[in-house]
Design an enzyme around this catalytic site. Structure first.
Site, PDB file in Angstrom:
ATOM      1  N   GLU A  62       0.821  -1.203   0.000  1.00 13.73           N
ATOM      2  CA  GLU A  62       0.000   0.000   0.000  1.00 13.73           C
ATOM      3  C   GLU A  62       0.856   1.254   0.000  1.00 13.73           C
ATOM      4  O   GLU A  62       1.962   1.268   0.526  1.00 13.73           O
ATOM      5  CB  GLU A  62      -0.881   0.017   1.258  1.00 13.73           C
ATOM      6  CG  GLU A  62      -1.850  -1.135   1.289  1.00 13.73           C
ATOM      7  CD  GLU A  62      -2.742  -1.136   2.515  1.00 13.73           C
ATOM      8  OE1 GLU A  62      -3.634  -1.972   2.580  1.00 13.73           O
ATOM      9  OE2 GLU A  62      -2.544  -0.296   3.419  1.00 13.73           O
ATOM     10  N   CYS A  72       3.255   8.521   1.087  1.00 18.65           N
ATOM     11  CA  CYS A  72       3.802   7.575   2.066  1.00 18.65           C
ATOM     12  C   CYS A  72       3.946   6.227   1.362  1.00 18.65           C
ATOM     13  O   CYS A  72       2.950   5.672   0.898  1.00 18.65           O
ATOM     14  CB  CYS A  72       2.814   7.517   3.235  1.00 18.65           C
ATOM     15  SG  CYS A  72       3.183   6.278   4.456  1.00 18.65           S
ATOM     16  N   CYS A  96       6.277  -6.866   7.413  1.00 18.23           N
ATOM     17  CA  CYS A  96       7.401  -6.369   8.197  1.00 18.23           C
ATOM     18  C   CYS A  96       7.763  -7.428   9.222  1.00 18.23           C
ATOM     19  O   CYS A  96       6.889  -8.047   9.820  1.00 18.23           O
ATOM     20  CB  CYS A  96       7.043  -5.063   8.912  1.00 18.23           C
ATOM     21  SG  CYS A  96       8.449  -4.352   9.811  1.00 18.23           S
ATOM     22  N   CYS A 150       6.472  -5.036  15.900  1.00 16.10           N
ATOM     23  CA  CYS A 150       6.097  -4.068  16.940  1.00 16.10           C
ATOM     24  C   CYS A 150       4.657  -4.350  17.368  1.00 16.10           C
ATOM     25  O   CYS A 150       3.787  -4.583  16.522  1.00 16.10           O
ATOM     26  CB  CYS A 150       6.251  -2.637  16.428  1.00 16.10           C
ATOM     27  SG  CYS A 150       7.931  -2.291  15.882  1.00 16.10           S
ATOM     28  N   CYS A 210       1.473  -2.285  15.934  1.00 17.65           N
ATOM     29  CA  CYS A 210       1.420  -2.008  14.502  1.00 17.65           C
ATOM     30  C   CYS A 210       0.782  -3.167  13.738  1.00 17.65           C
ATOM     31  O   CYS A 210       1.216  -4.315  13.869  1.00 17.65           O
ATOM     32  CB  CYS A 210       2.832  -1.760  13.995  1.00 17.65           C
ATOM     33  SG  CYS A 210       2.956  -1.647  12.197  1.00 17.65           S
ATOM     34  N   GLY A 229       6.478  -1.887   6.252  1.00 18.91           N
ATOM     35  CA  GLY A 229       7.860  -2.348   6.265  1.00 18.91           C
ATOM     36  C   GLY A 229       8.828  -1.445   6.987  1.00 18.91           C
ATOM     37  O   GLY A 229       8.529  -0.301   7.306  1.00 18.91           O
ATOM     38  N   GLU A 230       9.993  -2.008   7.275  1.00 15.49           N
ATOM     39  CA  GLU A 230      11.074  -1.262   7.925  1.00 15.49           C
ATOM     40  C   GLU A 230      12.137  -0.973   6.857  1.00 15.49           C
ATOM     41  O   GLU A 230      12.872  -1.871   6.438  1.00 15.49           O
ATOM     42  CB  GLU A 230      11.644  -2.100   9.087  1.00 15.49           C
ATOM     43  CG  GLU A 230      12.962  -1.608   9.645  1.00 15.49           C
ATOM     44  CD  GLU A 230      13.017  -0.126   9.971  1.00 15.49           C
ATOM     45  OE1 GLU A 230      12.107   0.402  10.627  1.00 15.49           O
ATOM     46  OE2 GLU A 230      14.002   0.519   9.538  1.00 15.49           O
ATOM     47  N   SER A 268      11.842   6.622   7.671  1.00 16.06           N
ATOM     48  CA  SER A 268      11.436   6.383   9.058  1.00 16.06           C
ATOM     49  C   SER A 268      11.910   5.001   9.487  1.00 16.06           C
ATOM     50  O   SER A 268      11.681   4.015   8.800  1.00 16.06           O
ATOM     51  CB  SER A 268       9.905   6.463   9.156  1.00 16.06           C
ATOM     52  OG  SER A 268       9.474   6.155  10.468  1.00 16.06           O
ATOM     53  N   SER A 319      11.336   6.166  15.114  1.00 22.89           N
ATOM     54  CA  SER A 319      10.133   5.811  15.870  1.00 22.89           C
ATOM     55  C   SER A 319      10.570   5.500  17.298  1.00 22.89           C
ATOM     56  O   SER A 319      11.087   4.422  17.579  1.00 22.89           O
ATOM     57  CB  SER A 319       9.445   4.609  15.203  1.00 22.89           C
ATOM     58  OG  SER A 319       8.939   5.007  13.949  1.00 22.89           O
ATOM     59  N   HIS A 353       8.783   6.187  20.653  1.00 19.28           N
ATOM     60  CA  HIS A 353       7.665   5.573  21.394  1.00 19.28           C
ATOM     61  C   HIS A 353       7.892   5.369  22.891  1.00 19.28           C
ATOM     62  O   HIS A 353       6.930   5.107  23.618  1.00 19.28           O
ATOM     63  CB  HIS A 353       7.236   4.230  20.788  1.00 19.28           C
ATOM     64  CG  HIS A 353       6.963   4.292  19.323  1.00 19.28           C
ATOM     65  ND1 HIS A 353       6.213   5.290  18.746  1.00 19.28           N
ATOM     66  CD2 HIS A 353       7.348   3.488  18.301  1.00 19.28           C
ATOM     67  CE1 HIS A 353       6.150   5.096  17.441  1.00 19.28           C
ATOM     68  NE2 HIS A 353       6.843   4.017  17.146  1.00 19.28           N
ATOM     69  N   CYS A 377      -1.439   5.595   9.991  1.00 20.49           N
ATOM     70  CA  CYS A 377      -0.239   4.897  10.442  1.00 20.49           C
ATOM     71  C   CYS A 377      -0.598   3.620  11.180  1.00 20.49           C
ATOM     72  O   CYS A 377      -1.469   3.617  12.036  1.00 20.49           O
ATOM     73  CB  CYS A 377       0.552   5.762  11.406  1.00 20.49           C
ATOM     74  SG  CYS A 377       1.329   7.134  10.626  1.00 20.49           S
TER      75      CYS A 377
END
Ligand code: SAH
Ligand code: SF4
Length: 358
Positions: free
Chosen positions: A99, A112, A119, A123, A126, A170-171, A200, A223, A225, A342
């Protein structure tokens, strides 16, 4: 149809593309300017196939299609939110789906993009993380989201894309083979300013170091958090491999290398990481690396009972950061009604749902 062994032009950096095309046309006894013509079609014309490269002879278009491919993701579905945020579901050549989201604001149109199908970081807050990892995206599949989105935005009155953030599925720094060339291509090929592109990361230290070593001024978002290892580790499994002190040291290095301003992303989860006692810790970290803090209200996901922090708490958190000399903003949640916000990106689950419904 081109065969699978052909070279995907969208995955080549501009320099490599020049070499590949020059070699190709030289071998065919064609004039050198043909390479420039194709290059123009790729980066300026956004050609989706060779057929449309109308200033090349038909034989040459055919030969190009034999030797190369333009592996752009196909639009599977597009959803437009009541706030005009637009989410695309792209189908890749092997059937995987990813996406991307277009987010219009008064002065910007931000795209984005996804860097992986799924991923592997897991986390706990997520949706992409809960869906697991499918595979890495190629540079062309990352860049292809930009090309196809840019065409869609122009056709649908959204104007030009001004900013790109690697904040989809994804990372990005766990796919450096795909992401590093994609940055070169977007910047050097399509002319998107490095300062308008932000990567990010959840804290992949070697990836931050590699980004720091690059000469371009790409933006970096961490990120965060949570301001300390123990709490952060309950949200981000990667904390065990790359603990916060190591991540901070990598950010120091990013600054020393002359990188541009760092952003901290802080997803605010009610009763989990939003205690005001945490503010001083966040402020210390932000000041150390000169970071701007983005507070993001948690978007509830199906896998967790958690809810977003109340607006007053987020505002109090922001105010306390500001009073400690740290710039902070509350990020408006966009596209919630179409699951484009997000952490809600989970194309895999969506397709399963679609298949299930026949
Ligand atoms: N893997 C990268 C980039 C993709 S995630 C990273 O983690 O930074 C993009 C952003 O969405 C991150 O800041 C992430 O923490 C945030 N996010 C993920 N799930 C969320 C959720 N449910 N609510 C709010 N933000 C979320
Ligand atoms: Fe992956 Fe980022 Fe989601 Fe973590 S927050 S699971 S790193 S996409």
């Amino acid at each position: 149809m081109s065969d699978a062994e052909s070279t995907d032009l969208l995955s080549l950096t501009p320099d490599a593309l020049d070499v590949a095309l020059s070699d190709h046309f030289r071998a065919r006894g064609q004039p050198a300017y043909r390479a420039g013509q194709v290059r123009h079609w790729v980066y300026e014309g956004l050609a989706a196939d060779f057929e449309g490269m109308t200033n090349l002879p038909a034989d040459e278009r055919e030969a190009l299609a034999q030797a190369f491919r333009l592996d752009e993701p196909q639009e599977d579905r597009v959803s437009v939110s009541s706030d005009t945020t637009a989410k695309h579901l792209w189908r890749l050549s092997d059937g995987q789906v990813v996406e991307s989201v277009l987010i219009p604001t008064a002065r910007r149109l931000t795209l984005c993009i996804s860097s992986q199908a799924g991923c592997a970081m897991g986390c706990t807050f997520c949706a992409t993380g809960w869906g697991g990892f499918d595979r890495q995206l190629t540079p062309g599949e990352i860049v292809g989201q930009y090309r196809a989105s840019r065409r869609w935005a122009e056709d649908n009155g959204y104007g030009s894309i001004t900013n790109i953030v690697y904040m989809g599925m994804g990372e990005p720094l766990a796919n450096r083979k795909g992401v590093m060339p994609s940055l070169t291509i977007l910047n050097g090929g399509y002319g998107v300013g490095a300062r308008r592109i932000t990567v990010s990361t959840v804290g992949v230290v070697p990836g931050i170091e590699e980004l720091a070593a690059r000469p371009e001024q790409f933006g970096l978002a961490l990120s965060l958090h949570a301001p300390e290892t123990e709490l952060r580790g309950t949200l981000i499994p990667l904390e065990k491999r790359h603990p916060l002190p190591d991540v901070m040291a990598a950010l120091d290095g990013f600054n020393e290398a002359g990188g541009r301003r760092i952003t901290f992303e802080y997803t605010m989860i009610d009763g989990v990481n939003d205690a005001l006692e945490l503010v001083p810790g966040v402020a210390v970290l932000a000041k150390r690396v000169g970071a701007f803090v983005n507070l993001i209200p948690f978007n509830p996901i199906p896998y967790q009972p958690w809810g977003p922090s109340p607006a007053e708490r987020i505002e109090a958190f922001r105010g306390m950061l500001e009073s400690r000399g740290v710039s902070a903003a509350i990020r408006e949640t966009r596209g919630r009604d179409i699951d484009a916000a997000c952490g809600q990106l989970r194309a895999h689950a969506l397709t399963e749902l679609k298949v299930g419904r026949g």
